[in-house]
Design a protein around this motif. Structure first.
Motif, mmCIF file in Angstrom:
data_model
loop_
_atom_site.group_PDB
_atom_site.id
_atom_site.type_symbol
_atom_site.label_atom_id
_atom_site.label_comp_id
_atom_site.label_asym_id
_atom_site.label_seq_id
_atom_site.Cartn_x
_atom_site.Cartn_y
_atom_site.Cartn_z
ATOM 1 N N GLY A 139 0.683 -6.317 -5.645
ATOM 2 C CA GLY A 139 -0.156 -4.919 -5.850
ATOM 3 C C GLY A 139 -0.531 -4.483 -4.803
ATOM 4 O O GLY A 139 0.317 -3.491 -4.224
ATOM 5 N N LEU A 140 -1.549 -4.631 -4.032
ATOM 6 C CA LEU A 140 -1.958 -4.082 -2.818
ATOM 7 C C LEU A 140 -0.864 -3.884 -1.780
ATOM 8 O O LEU A 140 -0.569 -2.832 -1.249
ATOM 9 C CB LEU A 140 -3.233 -4.303 -2.612
ATOM 10 N N VAL A 141 -0.517 -5.055 -1.368
ATOM 11 C CA VAL A 141 0.415 -5.151 -0.132
ATOM 12 C C VAL A 141 1.693 -4.571 -0.403
ATOM 13 O O VAL A 141 2.280 -3.693 0.415
ATOM 14 C CB VAL A 141 0.701 -6.610 0.353
ATOM 15 N N ALA A 142 2.529 -4.846 -1.409
ATOM 16 C CA ALA A 142 3.849 -4.110 -1.875
ATOM 17 C C ALA A 142 3.744 -2.843 -2.025
ATOM 18 O O ALA A 142 4.602 -1.906 -1.435
ATOM 19 C CB ALA A 142 4.350 -4.855 -2.951
ATOM 20 N N THR A 143 2.745 -2.115 -2.662
ATOM 21 C CA THR A 143 2.552 -0.655 -2.929
ATOM 22 C C THR A 143 2.196 0.035 -1.750
ATOM 23 O O THR A 143 2.824 0.973 -1.110
ATOM 24 C CB THR A 143 1.699 -0.491 -3.852
ATOM 25 N N VAL A 144 0.908 -0.375 -1.000
ATOM 26 C CA VAL A 144 0.546 0.222 0.133
ATOM 27 C C VAL A 144 1.395 0.121 1.187
ATOM 28 O O VAL A 144 1.669 0.970 2.188
ATOM 29 C CB VAL A 144 -0.988 -0.166 0.469
ATOM 30 N N GLY A 145 2.005 -1.052 1.287
ATOM 31 C CA GLY A 145 3.113 -1.553 2.595
ATOM 32 C C GLY A 145 4.222 -0.580 2.354
ATOM 33 O O GLY A 145 4.622 -0.178 3.674
ATOM 34 N N THR A 146 4.597 -0.317 1.076
ATOM 35 C CA THR A 146 5.653 0.819 1.174
ATOM 36 C C THR A 146 5.495 2.068 1.383
ATOM 37 O O THR A 146 6.162 2.681 2.332
ATOM 38 C CB THR A 146 6.104 0.776 -0.341
ATOM 39 N N VAL A 147 4.314 2.434 1.450
ATOM 40 C CA VAL A 147 3.949 3.754 1.737
ATOM 41 C C VAL A 147 3.788 3.719 3.232
ATOM 42 O O VAL A 147 4.310 4.528 4.136
ATOM 43 C CB VAL A 147 2.356 4.133 1.254
ATOM 44 N N TRP A 148 3.208 2.709 3.837
ATOM 45 C CA TRP A 148 2.643 2.727 5.386
ATOM 46 C C TRP A 148 3.908 2.448 6.191
ATOM 47 O O TRP A 148 4.173 2.788 7.213
ATOM 48 C CB TRP A 148 1.711 1.411 5.466
ATOM 49 N N LEU A 149 4.742 1.843 5.534
ATOM 50 C CA LEU A 149 6.090 1.649 6.259
ATOM 51 C C LEU A 149 6.854 3.184 6.653
ATOM 52 O O LEU A 149 7.514 3.408 7.364
ATOM 53 C CB LEU A 149 7.272 0.976 5.537
ATOM 54 N N GLN A 150 6.520 4.031 5.617
ATOM 55 C CA GLN A 150 7.159 5.299 5.941
ATOM 56 C C GLN A 150 6.311 6.521 6.408
ATOM 57 O O GLN A 150 6.751 7.712 6.891
ATOM 58 C CB GLN A 150 7.788 5.827 4.575
ATOM 59 N N THR A 151 4.951 6.465 6.444
ATOM 60 C CA THR A 151 4.217 7.513 6.928
ATOM 61 C C THR A 151 2.883 6.803 7.398
ATOM 62 O O THR A 151 2.434 5.814 7.145
ATOM 63 C CB THR A 151 3.906 8.287 5.612
ATOM 64 N N GLU A 152 2.292 7.672 8.354
ATOM 65 C CA GLU A 152 0.901 7.401 9.129
ATOM 66 C C GLU A 152 -0.079 7.980 8.283
ATOM 67 O O GLU A 152 -1.176 7.831 8.624
ATOM 68 C CB GLU A 152 0.997 7.643 10.538
ATOM 69 N N ILE A 153 0.027 8.780 7.423
ATOM 70 C CA ILE A 153 -0.900 9.462 6.492
ATOM 71 C C ILE A 153 -1.595 8.359 5.411
ATOM 72 O O ILE A 153 -0.906 7.754 4.848
ATOM 73 C CB ILE A 153 -0.325 10.783 5.719
ATOM 74 N N GLN A 154 -2.787 8.288 5.480
ATOM 75 C CA GLN A 154 -3.579 7.336 4.741
ATOM 76 C C GLN A 154 -3.881 8.083 3.445
ATOM 77 O O GLN A 154 -4.731 9.021 3.437
ATOM 78 C CB GLN A 154 -4.715 7.019 5.379
ATOM 79 N N THR A 155 -3.616 7.450 2.438
ATOM 80 C CA THR A 155 -4.000 8.246 0.928
ATOM 81 C C THR A 155 -4.493 7.349 0.121
ATOM 82 O O THR A 155 -4.397 5.820 -0.020
ATOM 83 C CB THR A 155 -2.504 8.892 0.270
ATOM 84 N N GLN A 156 -5.699 7.671 -0.631
ATOM 85 C CA GLN A 156 -6.331 7.001 -1.802
ATOM 86 C C GLN A 156 -5.441 6.439 -2.842
ATOM 87 O O GLN A 156 -5.496 5.552 -3.360
ATOM 88 C CB GLN A 156 -7.633 7.619 -1.913
ATOM 89 N N GLU A 157 -4.347 7.608 -3.086
ATOM 90 C CA GLU A 157 -3.398 7.261 -4.399
ATOM 91 C C GLU A 157 -2.744 5.705 -3.950
ATOM 92 O O GLU A 157 -2.427 5.191 -4.897
ATOM 93 C CB GLU A 157 -2.313 8.704 -4.195
ATOM 94 N N ALA A 158 -2.524 5.562 -2.817
ATOM 95 C CA ALA A 158 -1.552 4.396 -2.570
ATOM 96 C C ALA A 158 -2.508 2.971 -3.151
ATOM 97 O O ALA A 158 -2.175 2.132 -3.619
ATOM 98 C CB ALA A 158 -1.157 4.223 -0.855
ATOM 99 N N TRP A 159 -3.672 3.086 -2.725
ATOM 100 C CA TRP A 159 -4.459 2.128 -3.027
ATOM 101 C C TRP A 159 -4.745 1.859 -4.682
ATOM 102 O O TRP A 159 -4.984 0.760 -5.247
ATOM 103 C CB TRP A 159 -5.789 1.945 -2.347
ATOM 104 N N PHE A 160 -5.222 3.085 -5.223
ATOM 105 C CA PHE A 160 -5.264 3.106 -6.720
ATOM 106 C C PHE A 160 -4.017 2.534 -7.432
ATOM 107 O O PHE A 160 -4.095 1.824 -8.207
ATOM 108 C CB PHE A 160 -5.904 4.390 -7.219
ATOM 109 N N ALA A 161 -2.743 3.107 -6.848
ATOM 110 C CA ALA A 161 -1.675 2.608 -7.630
ATOM 111 C C ALA A 161 -1.243 1.194 -7.379
ATOM 112 O O ALA A 161 -0.838 0.602 -8.279
ATOM 113 C CB ALA A 161 -0.410 3.419 -6.821
ATOM 114 N N GLY A 162 -1.476 0.770 -6.290
ATOM 115 C CA GLY A 162 -1.605 -0.837 -5.785
ATOM 116 C C GLY A 162 -2.346 -1.624 -6.877
ATOM 117 O O GLY A 162 -1.997 -2.586 -7.141
ATOM 118 N N VAL A 163 -3.683 -1.246 -7.281
ATOM 119 C CA VAL A 163 -4.470 -1.951 -8.177
ATOM 120 C C VAL A 163 -4.025 -1.914 -9.560
ATOM 121 O O VAL A 163 -3.807 -2.802 -10.012
ATOM 122 C CB VAL A 163 -5.870 -1.195 -8.267
#
Length: 318
Positions: free
Chosen positions: A181-205
């Motif tokens: 959930g969290l690691v795979a979703t947020v990790g995919t986002v962070w691998l591509q951008t330095e922008i921190q988004t709350q959407e990534a965490w909610f999607a990971g949940v």
């Protein structure tokens, strides 16, 4: 003849199973590619694809989407999932847990394959995941992902491996939520951008809860056999009724995400289509009395997890 008898008295359940199978058939077991494909447990791959799809959509939303990095993240997730499945086959087989299970025969526990070959196969897929991850790190320049990769592989192994596997202690759902959930979703986002988004965490949940639901319904089916094997999963600990309630919560709570972001992202309406799969699953879980019914729910929930992750990614992206 004496060697065969010794193998049937072996303390290793996998060796004993192989000897008994050979004694019954009069010949060594014949292995086909279908046995190895079955060991990969391809029905679990949607749980690896869903978080990457959701994360890729969020990366596209912030205008930092990269096809190469997304595909590498997908390769890491898929290879890691297959490696986990073979590692589980090996660990459960040599521990003797699969002696009590119902359903398709496992490679190790059934005596079909030498346990060492299954272990090597698991390690090969862990190696492929590590290689894909290393390429992704080099391309992105985010070297701290190397530490995350090591932790992910260790978590994959100790799910059922080692002297005190956490999957036998009722912690499988927690780790599945974290990594699928969290690691795979947020990790995919962070691998591509330095922008921190709350959407990534909610999607990971949301994606993580679906992954937990798949494990929960699998463990509900296996409560009787897991008790015999001494495998204290969360479902064994809390019982059948509480496990069913947990499953229902895990497949319904993810829809808080499209409800929360629906105003800003009209495409979230598509995510609600997943309810067409989830609603029948909930009804079956409430009334199910046989393993066959729960296996159907398991398959449908995996499909729902994939649809949820993909549609959530599309909604965020467009």
């Amino acid at each position: 003849m004496n060697a065969a008898k010794d193998r049937r008295k072996s303390g290793n359940p996998a060796v004993r199973a192989a000897a008994e199978r050979q004694a019954e058939t009069g010949a060594p077991p014949r292995i086909t590619w279908r046995n190895w494909v079955g060991g990969a447990r391809l029905r679990t791959l949607p749980l690896a694809i869903a978080p990457v799809a959701a994360g890729a959509g969020i990366a596209h939303m912030v205008r930092d989407f990269s096809w190469p990095l997304t595909l590498l993240a997908l390769a890491v997730a898929v290879f890691l999932q297959i490696g986990v499945n073979y590692a589980n086959d090996y660990s459960d087989g040599i521990r003797g847990t699969d002696e009590f299970r119902v359903g398709p025969a496992r490679l190790t526990g059934s005596g079909l394959v030498n346990p060492k070959k299954v272990l090597v196969t698991a390690l090969v897929f862990f190696g492929l995941a590590a290689a894909a991850g290393l390429v992704a790190v080099v391309l992105s320049g985010r070297w701290w992902f190397l530490a995350l990769g090591v932790v992910a592989i260790l978590a994959a192994w100790f799910y059922t491996g080692g002297k005190r596997p956490y999957g036998y202690a009722g912690l499988g759902e927690v780790m599945v939520f974290i990594f699928f959930g969290l690691v795979a979703t947020v990790g995919t986002v962070w691998l591509q951008t330095e922008i921190q988004t709350q959407e990534a965490w909610f999607a990971g949940v949301g994606v993580g809860l679906f992954a937990v639901a798949v494990l929960v319904v699998n463990n509900i089916r296996d409560i009787p056999t897991d008790r015999l094997a001494g495998k204290r999963t969360l479902s064994v600990r809390i019982g059948d009724r509480a496990s069913r309630a947990l499953y229902i919560a895990c497949v319904l709570l993810p829809f808080a995400v499209p409800a929360l972001f629906g105003i800003a992202n009209p495409g979230m309406l598509l995510v609600w289509l997943v309810m067409l799969i989830v609603a029948p699953c909930v009804l079956i879980v409430i009334t199910a009395k046989t393993p066959r019914e729960l296996i159907l729910v398991l398959q449908l929930t995996s499909l729902a997890a994939l649809a949820y992750g993909v549609l959530l990614g599309v909604a965020f992206a467009f």
